[in-house]
Design a protein around this motif. Structure first.
Motif, short mmCIF file in Angstrom:
data_model
loop_
_atom_site.label_atom_id
_atom_site.label_comp_id
_atom_site.label_asym_id
_atom_site.label_seq_id
_atom_site.Cartn_x
_atom_site.Cartn_y
_atom_site.Cartn_z
N GLN A 15 2.94 -4.25 -20.01
CA GLN A 15 2.35 -2.91 -19.83
C GLN A 15 1.64 -2.83 -18.48
N LEU A 16 0.92 -3.89 -18.12
CA LEU A 16 0.25 -3.91 -16.81
C LEU A 16 1.29 -3.87 -15.70
N ARG A 17 2.39 -4.60 -15.84
CA ARG A 17 3.46 -4.56 -14.85
C ARG A 17 3.94 -3.13 -14.67
N ALA A 18 4.13 -2.39 -15.76
CA ALA A 18 4.62 -1.01 -15.68
C ALA A 18 3.60 -0.11 -14.97
N ILE A 19 2.31 -0.33 -15.24
CA ILE A 19 1.27 0.47 -14.59
C ILE A 19 1.28 0.23 -13.08
N LEU A 20 1.30 -1.04 -12.68
CA LEU A 20 1.30 -1.36 -11.26
C LEU A 20 2.57 -0.88 -10.58
N LEU A 21 3.70 -1.01 -11.26
CA LEU A 21 4.96 -0.57 -10.69
C LEU A 21 4.95 0.94 -10.47
N ASP A 22 4.35 1.68 -11.38
CA ASP A 22 4.25 3.13 -11.22
C ASP A 22 3.37 3.48 -10.02
N LEU A 23 2.29 2.73 -9.81
CA LEU A 23 1.42 2.96 -8.66
C LEU A 23 2.16 2.67 -7.35
N ILE A 24 3.03 1.65 -7.38
CA ILE A 24 3.81 1.31 -6.19
C ILE A 24 4.84 2.38 -5.89
N GLU A 25 5.59 2.79 -6.92
CA GLU A 25 6.69 3.73 -6.71
C GLU A 25 6.20 5.14 -6.43
N SER A 26 4.97 5.46 -6.84
CA SER A 26 4.40 6.78 -6.53
C SER A 26 3.66 6.77 -5.21
N ALA A 27 3.66 5.61 -4.53
CA ALA A 27 3.02 5.42 -3.22
C ALA A 27 1.50 5.50 -3.30
N GLU A 28 0.93 5.40 -4.50
CA GLU A 28 -0.53 5.29 -4.59
C GLU A 28 -0.98 3.94 -4.07
N LEU A 29 -0.07 2.98 -4.14
CA LEU A 29 -0.28 1.68 -3.50
C LEU A 29 0.81 1.55 -2.45
N PRO A 30 0.54 1.93 -1.20
CA PRO A 30 1.58 1.88 -0.14
C PRO A 30 1.97 0.44 0.22
N VAL A 31 3.05 0.34 0.96
CA VAL A 31 3.56 -0.96 1.41
C VAL A 31 2.50 -1.67 2.25
N ASP A 32 2.36 -2.97 2.01
CA ASP A 32 1.46 -3.88 2.74
C ASP A 32 -0.01 -3.65 2.45
N THR A 33 -0.33 -2.81 1.44
CA THR A 33 -1.74 -2.67 1.05
C THR A 33 -2.03 -3.61 -0.11
N PRO A 34 -3.27 -4.08 -0.22
CA PRO A 34 -3.59 -5.02 -1.32
C PRO A 34 -3.73 -4.30 -2.65
N ILE A 35 -3.33 -4.96 -3.71
CA ILE A 35 -3.58 -4.41 -5.05
C ILE A 35 -4.99 -4.82 -5.46
N PRO A 36 -5.57 -4.20 -6.49
CA PRO A 36 -6.89 -4.64 -6.95
C PRO A 36 -6.89 -6.11 -7.33
N SER A 37 -8.03 -6.75 -7.19
CA SER A 37 -8.14 -8.18 -7.51
C SER A 37 -7.93 -8.40 -9.00
N GLU A 38 -7.68 -9.66 -9.38
CA GLU A 38 -7.51 -9.98 -10.79
C GLU A 38 -8.74 -9.57 -11.59
N ARG A 39 -9.91 -9.80 -11.03
CA ARG A 39 -11.15 -9.44 -11.75
C ARG A 39 -11.23 -7.93 -11.96
N GLU A 40 -10.89 -7.15 -10.93
CA GLU A 40 -10.91 -5.68 -11.07
C GLU A 40 -9.92 -5.22 -12.13
N LEU A 41 -8.72 -5.80 -12.13
CA LEU A 41 -7.71 -5.41 -13.12
C LEU A 41 -8.15 -5.79 -14.53
N CYS A 42 -8.82 -6.95 -14.67
CA CYS A 42 -9.33 -7.36 -15.97
C CYS A 42 -10.32 -6.33 -16.51
#
Length: 246
Positions: A15-42
């Motif tokens: 489910q987390l993979r799907a959430i992150l993938l949606d953020l990537i494909e919607s460009a809310e997380l653009p190429v070469d930008t960092p994703i939230p840290s493991e602690r933030e995602l937790c």
């Protein structure tokens, strides 16, 4: 999906993979930008660190994310669909809005051995040009190409500037050689030390190995062997179900 459903039969890491993938494909997380840290995602999704790491690892293995030691995990560039048709690397990159490049690695003329002569359908000893180049897109290494071309079709080809030029374009413009047919095989392989150095990937990384024969007027004029980065390419085909016979 914007939240984790604890009652869903789908594993939480997926489910987390799907959430992150949606953020990537919607460009809310653009190429070469960092994703939230493991602690933030937790904290954000109420997950354990092990579950978060499993979901992120899945996207890293798929080539959608990449890690930089000491800095974090970043969004990878989208993969390029490999064309399953007779087209030059230069034409393909230009059609995608990317800047194609070529770096000369080696060029020489050899006498065809029995294996090469059989593939070309010529006599052993026939002169063949060998041109090795690193192909780039927007300055990023994408593939290693080794082209074998019958020297009789382009006698002084090795004297010409080929850096950042389409080899097929030069053959057509200067020698009138136009490829009108071809056959190609694609295999999975791993990068050796030399390939890894040129492609800027770890040794042993997955690559796609392409072997192609190109024809002009029914004559095999080129044998190509190319090593493509598997983290930057994917293969897509259209599937159909043939109509049943009555």
């Amino acid at each position: 999906m914007t939240a984790i459903d604890p009652h869903s039969p789908v594993p939480k890491y997926f489910q987390l993979r799907a959430i992150l993938l949606d953020l990537i494909e919607s460009a809310e997380l653009p190429v070469d930008t960092p994703i939230p840290s493991e602690r933030e995602l937790c904290v954000r999704y109420g997950l354990s660190r092990m579950t978060v790491r499993q979901g992120v690892d899945q996207l890293v293995s798929e080539g959608r994310l990449y890690r930089v030691p000491g800095k974090g995990t970043f969004v990878a560039r989208p993969k390029i669909e490999m064309p399953l048709r007779l087209v030059s690397f230069t034409e393909d990159m230009l059609a995608r809005g990317l800047r194609p490049g070529a770096v000369d690695l080696d060029r020489r003329t050899i006498a065809a051995d029995a294996h090469l002569a059989r593939l070309f359908n010529v006599e052993p000893g026939t002169r063949v040009h060998v041109i090795e180049r690193l192909r780039t897109a927007d300055g990023q290494p994408m593939a290693l190409e080794r082209a074998h071309i019958l020297a009789s079709l382009a006698p002084d080809l090795l004297d010409r500037r080929l850096a950042d030029r389409s080899l097929y374009g030069v053959l057509e413009a200067v020698y009138g050689v136009v490829f009108d047919a071809g056959d190609q095989t694609i295999d999975a392989a791993v990068a050796d030390a030399t390939e890894a150095r040129h492609l800027q990937i770890p040794r042993g990384s997955a690559v796609l190995l392409l072997r192609r024969r190109s024809y002009t007027g029914g004559v095999c004029a080129e044998l190509g062997v190319s090593t493509y980065r598997a983290d930057r390419y994917q293969i897509r085909t259209s599937l159909g179900n043939p109509p049943s016979r009555t």
